[in-house]
Design an enzyme around this catalytic site. Structure first.
Site, short mmCIF file in Angstrom:
data_model
loop_
_atom_site.label_atom_id
_atom_site.label_comp_id
_atom_site.label_asym_id
_atom_site.label_seq_id
_atom_site.Cartn_x
_atom_site.Cartn_y
_atom_site.Cartn_z
N PRO A 105 16.35 -15.00 2.44
CA PRO A 105 16.46 -13.64 2.99
C PRO A 105 17.74 -12.93 2.56
O PRO A 105 18.83 -13.52 2.56
CB PRO A 105 16.43 -13.87 4.50
N CYS A 106 17.58 -11.65 2.19
CA CYS A 106 18.70 -10.90 1.61
C CYS A 106 19.33 -9.92 2.59
O CYS A 106 20.30 -9.25 2.24
CB CYS A 106 18.21 -10.12 0.39
N GLN A 107 18.80 -9.83 3.83
CA GLN A 107 19.23 -8.77 4.74
C GLN A 107 20.73 -8.71 4.93
O GLN A 107 21.32 -7.63 5.03
CB GLN A 107 18.54 -8.92 6.11
#
Length: 359
Positions: A71-73
């Protein structure tokens, strides 16, 4: 036959790239319902393992290649920038744990190749220390910060008996016709050799884009144009529209940046976003006042990512996937041509062959 496991699988782009190169996608880990249903439709024989936090790498089928776009959030410039310590992006370390558990259980035989993908912001996050943590985790070695204090857009490190390269790829340059702008960092780690450079840096010709899904019924977008005479009137002018730039410029009262947010007709479409629709401006010459701002349809989003038309249209139960779920899944995904370029390198280095396929 080479095998692949896909962590944080999304809509199965890494497995699709692998299959197009003759590599068998063996299993995937994902928790979002719509993406799981989409990939089950396309890969009925691929096992779905569920939540990565509940898995042990020594208890799942060993594979030659593990891919993961954690996940890149918390790394993205559009997020809160908590970095690898953030609740979402810290799942990167769960993937590393699984990889090392599999290596321990197989006498360091599997996996051989690890591929990590993330947003360009990963090079900047945490005062640029997060990317150092990524490199150190995958090489099992101490890596100093660059003398410049900045990570280059491409590079190589070696340590702990492992070979690792990274490269910033922009999807718009990897297919014909041109795709949307999508800059992503790809890291390739060879855990048992010195092949990462050949996998990630060796020139290869562009692969053909895939045909539409057989049950969708649309033909791919073509590059041919017709004249205004043939069209019976002025042709529409299409400008990419950068919504985030426009809103920021409006808030700051920056007229130049506000006007620039409409872009030029030759500009690529901006990156697809998971949290909102990708919009563009459309009008006819001489009738600008009647112009509109609209957005990419899910099918256009698939084309912008180099995916087959209809890839996200249906789930494994044959029911249509909602437009919102499709847009979110595409915004969280990767561009197929970039993934296939890397998968072709893996195939070539591990087996000695590249497959150019349109299926």
């Amino acid at each position: 036959m080479l095998t692949l496991g896909s962590l944080f699988d999304g809509i199965g782009v890494f497995p699709l790239a692998a299959r197009r190169q003759g590599i068998v996608p063996l299993w995937a880990s994902e928790i979002e319902k719509a993406p799981i249903s989409i990939t089950k439709r396309h890969f009925p024989d691929m096992e779905h393992l569920g939540d990565i936090t509940q898995l042990h790498g020594g208890e799942v089928p060993p594979v030659d290649i593990i891919t993961f776009g954690s996940p890149c959030q918390n790394l993205s410039s559009a997020g809160r920038r908590e970095g690898l310590g953030g609740a979402k992006s810290s799942l990167f370390f769960q993937a590393v744990r699984m990889i090392e558990e599999m290596r321990d259980a197989t006498g360091s035989q599997f996996p051989t190749i690890v591929i990590w993908e993330n947003v360009m912001g990963a090079l900047l996050s945490g005062d640029r220390l997060d990317f150092r943590a990524v490199l150190q985790s995958l090489t099992d070695a101490e890596i100093p910060m660059p003398a410049s204090g900045r990570w280059a857009s491409a590079g190589m490190v070696r340590g702990g008996g492992r070979d690792l390269c990274w490269r910033l790829l922009d999807a718009q340059h990897w297919a014909d016709p041109r795709l949307a702008r999508r800059q992503r960092v790809f890291v390739v780690a060879d855990l048992g050799g010195r092949r990462a450079g050949a996998i990630l840096f060796k020139p290869r010709r562009l692969f053909p884009l895939p045909a539409p899904c057989g049950d969708f019924g649309l033909s791919p977008a073509g590059a041919d144009r017709i004249s205004a005479v043939e069209a019976g009137g002025p042709l529409p002018v299409v400008h990419p529209f950068q919504g985030y730039r426009m809103r920021g410029a409006a808030k700051a009262g920056d007229v130049g940046n506000f006007l620039g947010s409409f872009g030029k007709p030759t500009d690529p479409f901006p990156t697809l976003m998971a949290g909102g629709l990708t919009v563009f401006a459309l009008w006819r010459e001489g009738r600008e006042a009647e112009g509109v701002i609209t957005w990419l349809t899910p099918t256009e989003g698939e084309r912008a990512m180099g995916l087959p038309d209809g890839w996200t249209a249906y789930g494994c139960d044959g029911r249509p996937v909602s437009a919102r779920a499709r847009q979110k899944a595409l915004g969280n995904s990767i561009a197929l041509p970039c993934a296939e370029y890397i998968m072709a390198g893996v195939k070539e280095e591990l087996e000695g062959g590249i497959k150019y396929s349109d299926t």
